[in-house]
Write a protein that holds these residues in place. Sequence first.
Motif, PDB file in Angstrom:
ATOM      1  N   GLU A  95     -16.367 -17.647 -11.233  1.00  0.00           N
ATOM      2  CA  GLU A  95     -14.959 -17.925 -10.967  1.00  0.00           C
ATOM      3  C   GLU A  95     -14.025 -17.068 -11.800  1.00  0.00           C
ATOM      4  N   GLU A  96     -14.512 -16.506 -12.899  1.00  0.00           N
ATOM      5  CA  GLU A  96     -13.674 -15.632 -13.719  1.00  0.00           C
ATOM      6  C   GLU A  96     -13.702 -14.182 -13.241  1.00  0.00           C
ATOM      7  N   ALA A  97     -14.688 -13.828 -12.415  1.00  0.00           N
ATOM      8  CA  ALA A  97     -14.812 -12.453 -11.931  1.00  0.00           C
ATOM      9  C   ALA A  97     -14.428 -12.304 -10.468  1.00  0.00           C
ATOM     10  N   SER A  98     -14.172 -13.398  -9.776  1.00  0.00           N
ATOM     11  CA  SER A  98     -13.791 -13.331  -8.364  1.00  0.00           C
ATOM     12  C   SER A  98     -12.280 -13.476  -8.225  1.00  0.00           C
ATOM     13  N   TYR A  99     -11.760 -12.896  -7.153  1.00  0.00           N
ATOM     14  CA  TYR A  99     -10.320 -12.916  -6.900  1.00  0.00           C
ATOM     15  C   TYR A  99     -10.057 -13.442  -5.496  1.00  0.00           C
ATOM     16  N   ASN A 100      -9.114 -14.326  -5.377  1.00  0.00           N
ATOM     17  CA  ASN A 100      -8.625 -14.815  -4.083  1.00  0.00           C
ATOM     18  C   ASN A 100      -7.107 -14.823  -4.206  1.00  0.00           C
ATOM     19  N   ASP A 101      -6.505 -13.724  -3.774  1.00  0.00           N
ATOM     20  CA  ASP A 101      -5.110 -13.483  -4.130  1.00  0.00           C
ATOM     21  C   ASP A 101      -4.246 -13.257  -2.892  1.00  0.00           C
ATOM     22  N   HIS A 102      -3.060 -13.820  -2.901  1.00  0.00           N
ATOM     23  CA  HIS A 102      -1.999 -13.524  -1.937  1.00  0.00           C
ATOM     24  C   HIS A 102      -0.912 -12.760  -2.697  1.00  0.00           C
ATOM     25  N   SER A 103      -0.697 -11.514  -2.341  1.00  0.00           N
ATOM     26  CA  SER A 103       0.265 -10.672  -3.065  1.00  0.00           C
ATOM     27  C   SER A 103       1.472 -10.361  -2.194  1.00  0.00           C
ATOM     28  N   ARG A 104       2.575 -10.055  -2.859  1.00  0.00           N
ATOM     29  CA  ARG A 104       3.796  -9.636  -2.189  1.00  0.00           C
ATOM     30  C   ARG A 104       4.367  -8.426  -2.911  1.00  0.00           C
ATOM     31  N   THR A 105       4.579  -7.358  -2.166  1.00  0.00           N
ATOM     32  CA  THR A 105       5.135  -6.124  -2.713  1.00  0.00           C
ATOM     33  C   THR A 105       6.535  -5.912  -2.149  1.00  0.00           C
ATOM     34  N   ARG A 106       7.497  -5.757  -3.023  1.00  0.00           N
ATOM     35  CA  ARG A 106       8.877  -5.479  -2.616  1.00  0.00           C
ATOM     36  C   ARG A 106       9.243  -4.077  -3.092  1.00  0.00           C
ATOM     37  N   ARG A 107       9.820  -3.320  -2.194  1.00  0.00           N
ATOM     38  CA  ARG A 107      10.129  -1.927  -2.479  1.00  0.00           C
ATOM     39  C   ARG A 107      11.555  -1.610  -2.076  1.00  0.00           C
ATOM     40  N   ARG A 108      12.259  -0.848  -2.923  1.00  0.00           N
ATOM     41  CA  ARG A 108      13.609  -0.371  -2.628  1.00  0.00           C
ATOM     42  C   ARG A 108      13.672   1.120  -2.916  1.00  0.00           C
ATOM     43  N   HIS A 109      14.407   1.837  -2.063  1.00  0.00           N
ATOM     44  CA  HIS A 109      14.449   3.291  -2.141  1.00  0.00           C
ATOM     45  C   HIS A 109      15.872   3.779  -1.861  1.00  0.00           C
ATOM     46  N   VAL A 110      16.385   4.644  -2.748  1.00  0.00           N
ATOM     47  CA  VAL A 110      17.718   5.228  -2.595  1.00  0.00           C
ATOM     48  C   VAL A 110      17.593   6.747  -2.736  1.00  0.00           C
ATOM     49  N   SER A 111      18.313   7.491  -1.912  1.00  0.00           N
ATOM     50  CA  SER A 111      18.269   8.948  -2.000  1.00  0.00           C
ATOM     51  C   SER A 111      19.676   9.533  -1.923  1.00  0.00           C
ATOM     52  N   LEU A 112      19.837  10.680  -2.554  1.00  0.00           N
ATOM     53  CA  LEU A 112      21.070  11.464  -2.503  1.00  0.00           C
ATOM     54  C   LEU A 112      20.712  12.883  -2.070  1.00  0.00           C
ATOM     55  N   THR A 113      21.440  13.412  -1.095  1.00  0.00           N
ATOM     56  CA  THR A 113      21.125  14.723  -0.528  1.00  0.00           C
ATOM     57  C   THR A 113      22.330  15.649  -0.630  1.00  0.00           C
ATOM     58  N   THR A 114      22.075  16.882  -1.062  1.00  0.00           N
ATOM     59  CA  THR A 114      23.077  17.946  -1.037  1.00  0.00           C
ATOM     60  C   THR A 114      22.446  19.158  -0.382  1.00  0.00           C
ATOM     61  N   GLN A 115      23.099  19.683   0.644  1.00  0.00           N
ATOM     62  CA  GLN A 115      22.492  20.761   1.423  1.00  0.00           C
ATOM     63  C   GLN A 115      23.564  21.723   1.926  1.00  0.00           C
TER      64      GLN A 115
END
Length: 223
Positions: A95-115
């Motif tokens: 039980e210490e070496a096994s994993y039963n996991d529900h994960s949630r990943t939240r991601r945010r992304h911002v960009s600035l462009t000069t061309q």
Amino acid sequence: MKHSYFFAALLGLCMGESISAAGQTSAPVPLRSHVLTVGFRGGNCGVGQPAEYTLGFETALSTRFRLHTGVGYNQQTIRSHDQYIVYHPDSTPLEEASYNDHSRTRRRHVSLTTQVRYVLERGKAPGVGLYVGGGVVGTYETRSMTHTDVKLGNENFQAWRAQAALHIGRQWALGSRLALDTFIGGEAIVLGLRDRGQSRSVGHLPFDTLLTPTAGAAVGYRF
């Protein structure tokens, strides 16, 4: 006789207004050298995320050169369920070496462009024509991953990137005011920094690749 003078004066006034109105309708249309755009861009916005939404502004520097600046943003949430067992000595309880996991990943992304864009076709109005553009894209990204299994802990990432971008595109006139901007190209990372917060989690989330293709489209308002 007085009525004759009155009608003559009224006729002259009406003729003068007609001539003035005709002059106004024949006045030249003002040059629209600016474009405000709303659209999307896909490419090196991170790994496994949708295209970012963009807001841009373009102005004519000369008859062939234009300056384009823009900002982009997107976010997403990913949920997953993992079950696995890691290698462990016989003395370690299962039980210490096994994993039963529900994960949630939240991601945010911002960009600035000069061309800077160079119009390949002569005689095109601002905001219209085939072009080649080169510039820099700066991005900032955050990711946080939470786990239901306390043995995994939580993960927090921050990343900064500077990318050199080369695009080829075309702006299509949609009437006297609107335009459609489409482009394809490539972006290469010239500088990347990453800060990883405290984590006891297994695994690694990649943030970037060295060279990726990109494409986008936007609707613009010319003024």
